[in-house]
Design a protein around this motif. Structure first.
Motif, mmCIF file in Angstrom:
data_model
loop_
_atom_site.group_PDB
_atom_site.id
_atom_site.type_symbol
_atom_site.label_atom_id
_atom_site.label_comp_id
_atom_site.label_asym_id
_atom_site.label_seq_id
_atom_site.Cartn_x
_atom_site.Cartn_y
_atom_site.Cartn_z
ATOM 1 N N LEU A 1 -9.192 45.387 25.452
ATOM 2 C CA LEU A 1 -10.529 45.968 25.310
ATOM 3 C C LEU A 1 -11.442 45.025 24.533
ATOM 4 N N PRO A 2 -12.739 45.009 24.868
ATOM 5 C CA PRO A 2 -13.673 44.135 24.162
ATOM 6 C C PRO A 2 -13.886 44.584 22.723
ATOM 7 N N LEU A 3 -14.098 43.642 21.847
ATOM 8 C CA LEU A 3 -14.373 43.942 20.452
ATOM 9 C C LEU A 3 -15.818 44.410 20.336
ATOM 10 N N ASN A 4 -16.032 45.534 19.683
ATOM 11 C CA ASN A 4 -17.391 46.057 19.524
ATOM 12 C C ASN A 4 -18.042 45.384 18.325
ATOM 13 N N ILE A 5 -18.594 44.194 18.572
ATOM 14 C CA ILE A 5 -19.180 43.392 17.509
ATOM 15 C C ILE A 5 -20.328 44.124 16.825
ATOM 16 N N ALA A 6 -21.176 44.778 17.614
ATOM 17 C CA ALA A 6 -22.326 45.482 17.052
ATOM 18 C C ALA A 6 -21.880 46.573 16.086
ATOM 19 N N ASP A 7 -20.823 47.284 16.445
ATOM 20 C CA ASP A 7 -20.309 48.350 15.590
ATOM 21 C C ASP A 7 -19.752 47.782 14.289
ATOM 22 N N ILE A 8 -19.084 46.640 14.381
ATOM 23 C CA ILE A 8 -18.533 45.990 13.187
ATOM 24 C C ILE A 8 -19.647 45.561 12.240
ATOM 25 N N ILE A 9 -20.669 44.891 12.779
ATOM 26 C CA ILE A 9 -21.769 44.419 11.940
ATOM 27 C C ILE A 9 -22.527 45.597 11.334
ATOM 28 N N GLN A 10 -22.739 46.637 12.137
ATOM 29 C CA GLN A 10 -23.441 47.817 11.632
ATOM 30 C C GLN A 10 -22.658 48.466 10.486
ATOM 31 N N THR A 11 -21.358 48.551 10.638
ATOM 32 C CA THR A 11 -20.526 49.114 9.567
ATOM 33 C C THR A 11 -20.604 48.269 8.302
ATOM 34 N N LEU A 12 -20.544 46.947 8.455
ATOM 35 C CA LEU A 12 -20.640 46.057 7.301
ATOM 36 C C LEU A 12 -21.985 46.205 6.598
ATOM 37 N N LEU A 13 -23.053 46.286 7.369
ATOM 38 C CA LEU A 13 -24.382 46.455 6.780
ATOM 39 C C LEU A 13 -24.490 47.784 6.038
ATOM 40 N N GLN A 14 -23.924 48.836 6.601
ATOM 41 C CA GLN A 14 -23.978 50.149 5.963
ATOM 42 C C GLN A 14 -23.168 50.173 4.672
ATOM 43 N N VAL A 15 -21.986 49.571 4.710
ATOM 44 C CA VAL A 15 -21.130 49.540 3.514
ATOM 45 C C VAL A 15 -21.830 48.797 2.374
ATOM 46 N N HIS A 16 -22.398 47.640 2.682
ATOM 47 C CA HIS A 16 -23.025 46.847 1.620
ATOM 48 C C HIS A 16 -24.344 47.461 1.158
ATOM 49 N N ALA A 17 -25.052 48.135 2.052
ATOM 50 C CA ALA A 17 -26.268 48.838 1.631
ATOM 51 C C ALA A 17 -25.913 49.978 0.671
ATOM 52 N N HIS A 18 -24.842 50.688 0.983
ATOM 53 C CA HIS A 18 -24.393 51.779 0.099
ATOM 54 C C HIS A 18 -24.015 51.211 -1.272
ATOM 55 N N GLU A 19 -23.298 50.097 -1.276
ATOM 56 C CA GLU A 19 -22.897 49.476 -2.535
ATOM 57 C C GLU A 19 -24.124 49.055 -3.355
ATOM 58 N N ILE A 20 -25.090 48.429 -2.699
ATOM 59 C CA ILE A 20 -26.261 47.900 -3.414
ATOM 60 C C ILE A 20 -27.156 49.022 -3.929
ATOM 61 N N PHE A 21 -27.572 49.920 -3.053
ATOM 62 C CA PHE A 21 -28.604 50.893 -3.411
ATOM 63 C C PHE A 21 -28.071 52.148 -4.096
ATOM 64 N N LEU A 22 -26.858 52.570 -3.749
ATOM 65 C CA LEU A 22 -26.357 53.845 -4.259
ATOM 66 C C LEU A 22 -25.259 53.689 -5.304
ATOM 67 N N ASP A 23 -24.400 52.669 -5.148
ATOM 68 C CA ASP A 23 -23.323 52.471 -6.114
ATOM 69 C C ASP A 23 -23.746 51.563 -7.261
ATOM 70 N N GLY A 24 -24.606 50.601 -6.969
ATOM 71 C CA GLY A 24 -25.030 49.646 -7.997
ATOM 72 C C GLY A 24 -23.981 48.600 -8.308
ATOM 73 N N VAL A 25 -22.964 48.501 -7.474
ATOM 74 C CA VAL A 25 -21.907 47.489 -7.611
ATOM 75 C C VAL A 25 -21.570 47.015 -6.205
ATOM 76 N N PHE A 26 -21.681 45.708 -5.959
ATOM 77 C CA PHE A 26 -21.451 45.234 -4.594
ATOM 78 C C PHE A 26 -20.813 43.856 -4.577
ATOM 79 N N ASN A 27 -20.181 43.565 -3.444
ATOM 80 C CA ASN A 27 -19.576 42.249 -3.232
ATOM 81 C C ASN A 27 -20.658 41.282 -2.757
#
Length: 248
Positions: A67-93
């Motif tokens: 099956l093809p790798l869903n690149i868009a889904d991967i990037i979207q997940t990464l962007l969401q995770v890091h946005a949550h870390e930056i704006f809501l958690d205040g601690v990010f990689n």
């Protein structure tokens, strides 16, 4: 591989900014078609293998399409995770490059090497949230106000055009309307030559790095991205939480 990457990267332009939701759905539909085809193609073999084949001892070989790798889904997940870390958690990689992202056997993502963790206090998060919202609406006046007054970025001449372009480049996009025909390195050098930076607010350096790395991740895979619109819900939530707490 290098020539193929260069061809893909050089073909990126403002006209093919990817809609990650739409791209993810497109890959999802392709995956479903492949799965249906595999079932239709292999079902007679499976029925035979578990009936006559098991008796006669000559089963058919069943093959499943990769099956093809869903690149868009991967990037979207990464962007969401890091946005949550930056704006809501205040601690990010601050170093989420592709080598620090693992694709696990169950298709989940593994994030490793949190050696460059950055803490960002609530005041700085709110200012950054305002910048992201201004970038979403391409409100040049508000972008410059937040960039200069609230985020305290200072350059030798305080050229408003340079300030606007740098805010867009570091925190949203590196499309042709920002960098022109230049690559990232050439663009930064040109900005520095025209209006040297004198003060950089360190609260936002690593957030800018995350934005750049996320876009680089997409560019590597042939996708041109804007980060601000994808971070907008998290910026709005950060402001909403602050206002809800301080107005009671």
């Amino acid at each position: 591989l290098e020539s193929e990457f260069r061809r893909k990267f050089e073909s990126l332009n403002d006209d093919n900014l990817v809609n990650l939701d739409a791209e993810s759905r497109r890959i999802g539909r392709i995956t479903q078609i492949i799965q249906v085809f595999d079932i239709v193609y292999n079902l007679p073999k499976l029925i035979y293998n578990y009936t006559l084949g098991s008796v006669l001892g000559f089963p058919f070989c069943v093959q499943w399409t990769e099956l093809p790798l869903n690149i868009a889904d991967i990037i979207q997940t990464l962007l969401q995770v890091h946005a949550h870390e930056i704006f809501l958690d205040g601690v990010f990689n601050g170093d989420p490059h592709p080598g620090n992202v693992l694709l696990l056997p169950d298709s989940k993502l593994g994030l490793i090497d949190y050696g460059q963790v950055k803490r960002i206090n609530e005041e700085a998060r709110l200012k950054y949230a305002k910048l992201i919202l201004a970038l979403c609406h391409d409100d040049k006046k508000e972008i410059l106000r937040v960039w200069k007054k609230e985020m305290e970025q200072k350059s030798k001449h305080d050229d408003p055009d340079i300030g606007y372009l740098l805010a867009c480049f570091w925190h949203d996009r590196n499309t042709k309307d920002v960098v022109g025909p230049l690559n990232m390195h050439q663009f930064v050098e040109m900005m520095e030559a025209k209006d040297p930076v004198e003060v950089v607010n360190e609260d936002y350096v690593m957030a800018a790095r995350v934005s750049i790395l996320m876009r680089g991740f997409g560019n590597m895979l042939g996708l041109q991205l804007r980060v601000a619109p994808l971070w907008k819900p998290y910026a709005e939530e950060a402001i909403h939480r602050y206002e809800a707490r301080t107005t009671h």
